[in-house]
Design a protein around this motif. Structure first.
Motif, PDB file in Angstrom:
ATOM      1  N   ASP A 267      41.510  41.838  35.223  1.00 42.49           N
ATOM      2  CA  ASP A 267      40.081  41.794  35.552  1.00 42.49           C
ATOM      3  C   ASP A 267      39.884  41.908  37.060  1.00 42.49           C
ATOM      4  O   ASP A 267      39.047  42.677  37.557  1.00 42.49           O
ATOM      5  N   ALA A 268      40.671  41.139  37.812  1.00 39.85           N
ATOM      6  CA  ALA A 268      40.570  41.189  39.274  1.00 39.85           C
ATOM      7  C   ALA A 268      41.016  42.541  39.815  1.00 39.85           C
ATOM      8  O   ALA A 268      40.438  43.054  40.795  1.00 39.85           O
ATOM      9  N   MET A 269      42.033  43.137  39.200  1.00 44.68           N
ATOM     10  CA  MET A 269      42.497  44.447  39.655  1.00 44.68           C
ATOM     11  C   MET A 269      41.434  45.517  39.445  1.00 44.68           C
ATOM     12  O   MET A 269      41.265  46.420  40.281  1.00 44.68           O
ATOM     13  N   LEU A 270      40.688  45.446  38.352  1.00 48.72           N
ATOM     14  CA  LEU A 270      39.621  46.428  38.125  1.00 48.72           C
ATOM     15  C   LEU A 270      38.564  46.327  39.223  1.00 48.72           C
ATOM     16  O   LEU A 270      38.025  47.354  39.674  1.00 48.72           O
ATOM     17  N   ASP A 271      38.266  45.111  39.665  1.00 45.08           N
ATOM     18  CA  ASP A 271      37.318  44.953  40.773  1.00 45.08           C
ATOM     19  C   ASP A 271      37.849  45.602  42.042  1.00 45.08           C
ATOM     20  O   ASP A 271      37.109  46.261  42.782  1.00 45.08           O
ATOM     21  N   VAL A 272      39.147  45.401  42.322  1.00 46.44           N
ATOM     22  CA  VAL A 272      39.751  46.007  43.512  1.00 46.44           C
ATOM     23  C   VAL A 272      39.696  47.533  43.425  1.00 46.44           C
ATOM     24  O   VAL A 272      39.288  48.211  44.385  1.00 46.44           O
ATOM     25  N   MET A 273      40.088  48.082  42.280  1.00 46.60           N
ATOM     26  CA  MET A 273      40.115  49.539  42.135  1.00 46.60           C
ATOM     27  C   MET A 273      38.713  50.141  42.187  1.00 46.60           C
ATOM     28  O   MET A 273      38.506  51.210  42.767  1.00 46.60           O
ATOM     29  N   ALA A 274      37.759  49.455  41.583  1.00 48.19           N
ATOM     30  CA  ALA A 274      36.386  49.947  41.613  1.00 48.19           C
ATOM     31  C   ALA A 274      35.876  50.005  43.043  1.00 48.19           C
ATOM     32  O   ALA A 274      35.206  50.976  43.443  1.00 48.19           O
ATOM     33  N   ALA A 275      36.192  48.972  43.832  1.00 50.98           N
ATOM     34  CA  ALA A 275      35.740  48.945  45.222  1.00 50.98           C
ATOM     35  C   ALA A 275      36.469  49.988  46.068  1.00 50.98           C
ATOM     36  O   ALA A 275      35.849  50.667  46.903  1.00 50.98           O
ATOM     37  N   LEU A 276      37.769  50.138  45.869  1.00 55.26           N
ATOM     38  CA  LEU A 276      38.548  51.074  46.677  1.00 55.26           C
ATOM     39  C   LEU A 276      38.146  52.523  46.430  1.00 55.26           C
ATOM     40  O   LEU A 276      38.137  53.344  47.354  1.00 55.26           O
ATOM     41  N   HIS A 277      37.821  52.841  45.176  1.00 54.68           N
ATOM     42  CA  HIS A 277      37.622  54.240  44.807  1.00 54.68           C
ATOM     43  C   HIS A 277      36.182  54.567  44.422  1.00 54.68           C
ATOM     44  O   HIS A 277      35.902  55.710  44.036  1.00 54.68           O
ATOM     45  N   GLY A 278      35.283  53.580  44.503  1.00 51.17           N
ATOM     46  CA  GLY A 278      33.880  53.842  44.230  1.00 51.17           C
ATOM     47  C   GLY A 278      33.622  54.272  42.803  1.00 51.17           C
ATOM     48  O   GLY A 278      32.849  55.207  42.556  1.00 51.17           O
ATOM     49  N   ILE A 279      34.266  53.596  41.860  1.00 57.80           N
ATOM     50  CA  ILE A 279      34.150  53.955  40.447  1.00 57.80           C
ATOM     51  C   ILE A 279      33.746  52.738  39.632  1.00 57.80           C
ATOM     52  O   ILE A 279      33.762  51.605  40.112  1.00 57.80           O
ATOM     53  N   GLY A 280      33.371  52.964  38.377  1.00 54.74           N
ATOM     54  CA  GLY A 280      33.041  51.881  37.469  1.00 54.74           C
ATOM     55  C   GLY A 280      34.287  51.267  36.853  1.00 54.74           C
ATOM     56  O   GLY A 280      35.400  51.787  36.986  1.00 54.74           O
ATOM     57  N   ARG A 281      34.085  50.146  36.158  1.00 58.85           N
ATOM     58  CA  ARG A 281      35.224  49.425  35.599  1.00 58.85           C
ATOM     59  C   ARG A 281      35.929  50.205  34.492  1.00 58.85           C
ATOM     60  O   ARG A 281      37.151  50.111  34.353  1.00 58.85           O
ATOM     61  N   SER A 282      35.195  50.980  33.722  1.00 54.47           N
ATOM     62  CA  SER A 282      35.853  51.753  32.663  1.00 54.47           C
ATOM     63  C   SER A 282      36.767  52.822  33.255  1.00 54.47           C
ATOM     64  O   SER A 282      37.901  53.028  32.798  1.00 54.47           O
ATOM     65  N   ASP A 283      36.293  53.510  34.297  1.00 55.81           N
ATOM     66  CA  ASP A 283      37.152  54.481  34.974  1.00 55.81           C
ATOM     67  C   ASP A 283      38.326  53.775  35.653  1.00 55.81           C
ATOM     68  O   ASP A 283      39.452  54.307  35.678  1.00 55.81           O
ATOM     69  N   ALA A 284      38.067  52.583  36.206  1.00 57.88           N
ATOM     70  CA  ALA A 284      39.152  51.827  36.835  1.00 57.88           C
ATOM     71  C   ALA A 284      40.218  51.464  35.814  1.00 57.88           C
ATOM     72  O   ALA A 284      41.421  51.559  36.099  1.00 57.88           O
ATOM     73  N   LEU A 285      39.810  51.069  34.616  1.00 57.95           N
ATOM     74  CA  LEU A 285      40.787  50.716  33.582  1.00 57.95           C
ATOM     75  C   LEU A 285      41.565  51.954  33.131  1.00 57.95           C
ATOM     76  O   LEU A 285      42.774  51.873  32.867  1.00 57.95           O
ATOM     77  N   ALA A 286      40.891  53.094  33.048  1.00 58.14           N
ATOM     78  CA  ALA A 286      41.604  54.318  32.673  1.00 58.14           C
ATOM     79  C   ALA A 286      42.696  54.628  33.695  1.00 58.14           C
ATOM     80  O   ALA A 286      43.833  54.962  33.337  1.00 58.14           O
ATOM     81  N   LEU A 287      42.366  54.500  34.978  1.00 59.41           N
ATOM     82  CA  LEU A 287      43.371  54.742  36.007  1.00 59.41           C
ATOM     83  C   LEU A 287      44.443  53.653  36.006  1.00 59.41           C
ATOM     84  O   LEU A 287      45.634  53.936  36.188  1.00 59.41           O
ATOM     85  N   ALA A 288      44.026  52.408  35.785  1.00 60.47           N
ATOM     86  CA  ALA A 288      44.991  51.305  35.766  1.00 60.47           C
ATOM     87  C   ALA A 288      46.022  51.497  34.671  1.00 60.47           C
ATOM     88  O   ALA A 288      47.206  51.171  34.840  1.00 60.47           O
ATOM     89  N   SER A 289      45.592  52.031  33.555  1.00 59.72           N
ATOM     90  CA  SER A 289      46.520  52.247  32.451  1.00 59.72           C
ATOM     91  C   SER A 289      47.582  53.279  32.791  1.00 59.72           C
ATOM     92  O   SER A 289      48.646  53.324  32.169  1.00 59.72           O
ATOM     93  N   VAL A 290      47.314  54.064  33.825  1.00 62.81           N
ATOM     94  CA  VAL A 290      48.241  55.111  34.249  1.00 62.81           C
ATOM     95  C   VAL A 290      49.136  54.652  35.402  1.00 62.81           C
ATOM     96  O   VAL A 290      50.321  55.019  35.461  1.00 62.81           O
ATOM     97  N   VAL A 291      48.601  53.814  36.313  1.00 63.32           N
ATOM     98  CA  VAL A 291      49.342  53.555  37.546  1.00 63.32           C
ATOM     99  C   VAL A 291      49.621  52.083  37.850  1.00 63.32           C
ATOM    100  O   VAL A 291      50.469  51.780  38.698  1.00 63.32           O
ATOM    101  N   VAL A 292      48.934  51.145  37.213  1.00 63.20           N
ATOM    102  CA  VAL A 292      49.093  49.731  37.541  1.00 63.20           C
ATOM    103  C   VAL A 292      50.236  49.119  36.726  1.00 63.20           C
ATOM    104  O   VAL A 292      50.358  49.367  35.524  1.00 63.20           O
ATOM    105  N   ASP A 293      51.056  48.329  37.408  1.00 61.03           N
ATOM    106  CA  ASP A 293      52.148  47.604  36.741  1.00 61.03           C
ATOM    107  C   ASP A 293      51.749  46.144  36.546  1.00 61.03           C
ATOM    108  O   ASP A 293      51.236  45.501  37.465  1.00 61.03           O
ATOM    109  N   LEU A 294      52.009  45.627  35.344  1.00 62.39           N
ATOM    110  CA  LEU A 294      51.834  44.208  35.064  1.00 62.39           C
ATOM    111  C   LEU A 294      53.195  43.537  35.092  1.00 62.39           C
ATOM    112  O   LEU A 294      54.138  44.007  34.450  1.00 62.39           O
ATOM    113  N   ARG A 295      53.305  42.439  35.829  1.00 61.19           N
ATOM    114  CA  ARG A 295      54.573  41.737  35.961  1.00 61.19           C
ATOM    115  C   ARG A 295      54.371  40.250  35.679  1.00 61.19           C
ATOM    116  O   ARG A 295      53.325  39.686  36.016  1.00 61.19           O
TER     117      ARG A 295
END
Length: 316
Positions: A267-295
């Motif tokens: 949830d917090a990562m979507l906020d970061v990505m939305a702010a960095l790239h000027g996109i909505g949360r759904s687009d942020a989640l689509a990108l996160a599913s491609v590039v974000v690692d969960l550890r």
């Protein structure tokens, strides 16, 4: 540039709990760099020699230690003008471990230790640390690369009274995130006036998860931290620890189970990505599913932690 203030672990600065009523050991202006020394998490002031096998009898401990305490923390440091609702910025400029460290496995009964069968054969690894070479070597001659960081960095809860240092919280504490190395900046919510940052639990090296219950637990000779206060982060309050690290942006979640911790971190990562790239949360989640690692950050501190990592340059 040499830090303008130094805090050593002594009778004035050491404590083993979170408490918003603790007076600051030091108050600094925003933008100040402070050099802090810490004991290891168990308050030991000397190496484990193995003279008594697994027994700690005879190993020196700081006289301030109390059996009711948790981790040995140094602080608190107040930042002038910091008010609840703002963001405390903690830039980690340098982390220098001491010359010894210790790893313990199986010395206490936990569900995980029992499942893995290690309580029947507990061990203690005593490490000699070479911060210059970046190498640690245990008594068996096995060596590992050092990647030092602080396991505990946090501010107290606003609720009065003494609070345990063992679990991590939404406002930091025992988060044990191995990405908080030199070069990282940790963003924490300000919960009480001044922020009241305390740090400790030096780790010379740790894997994601801290699966045995301890890392290479060590004192830190010098941690240089530059402290600042921000009105917000990306236009919003901080509700869970967030960091800008050499690995990329990191957002953290702690909860009673890994699913909930994962959801908080994501949830917090979507906020970061939305702010960095000027996109909505759904687009942020689509990108996160491609590039974000969960550890898995850690699984050994009463609650569990997950951190999400957005590597540098992953989205252009």
């Amino acid at each position: 540039m040499e830090p303008s203030h130094v805090l050593l672990p002594d009778e004035r600065t050491l404590h083993g709990h979170w408490d918003p009523s603790l007076p600051p050991a030091l108050t600094v202006e925003p933008g100040t760099t402070v050099r802090i020394g810490t004991l290891d998490s168990g308050w030991w002031t000397g190496a484990h020699t193995g003279e008594h096998g697994l027994d700690m009898v005879g190993r020196p401990r700081h006289p301030v230690h109390d059996d009711a305490y948790g981790h040995a923390l140094t602080g608190p440091v107040a930042v002038a003008g910091a008010q609840p609702g703002q963001v405390l910025s903690v830039r980690i400029d340098d982390v220098v471990p001491a010359a010894f460290g210790t790893t313990y496995v199986g010395l206490r009964s936990t569900p995980l230790n029992e499942r893995l069968g290690v309580t029947a054969e507990p061990v203690v690894h005593s490490w000699s640390l070479d911060p210059v070479a970046g190498i640690g070597r245990n008594q068996a001659g096995q060596s590992v690369a050092l990647r030092p960081f602080l396991g505990v960095m946090g501010v107290p809860p606003a609720e009065p009274g003494a609070h345990s240092t063992i679990p991590p919280y939404w406002h930091g504490g025992n988060i044990d995130c191995r990405e908080l190395v030199a070069g990282a900046t940790l963003y924490l919510p300000v919960t009480v006036p001044g922020g009241l940052l305390s740090v400790g639990d030096g780790h010379a090296a740790q894997g994601d998860g801290e699966v045995g219950g301890t890392a290479i637990e060590c004192p830190m000779d010098a941690i240089d931290l530059t402290l600042d206060v921000l009105p917000d982060l990306f236009g919003a309050p901080v509700t869970t620890p967030v960091a800008r690290t050499p690995a990329g942006w990191v957002t953290m979640g702690v909860a009673d189970d890994l699913d909930e911790a994962m959801a908080i971190a994501l949830d917090a990562m979507l906020d970061v990505m939305a702010a960095l790239h000027g996109i909505g949360r759904s687009d942020a989640l689509a990108l996160a599913s491609v590039v974000v690692d969960l550890r898995v950050t850690q699984v050994v501190n009463q609650v569990v932690g997950v951190h999400a990592v957005l590597p540098w340059g992953a989205v252009r």
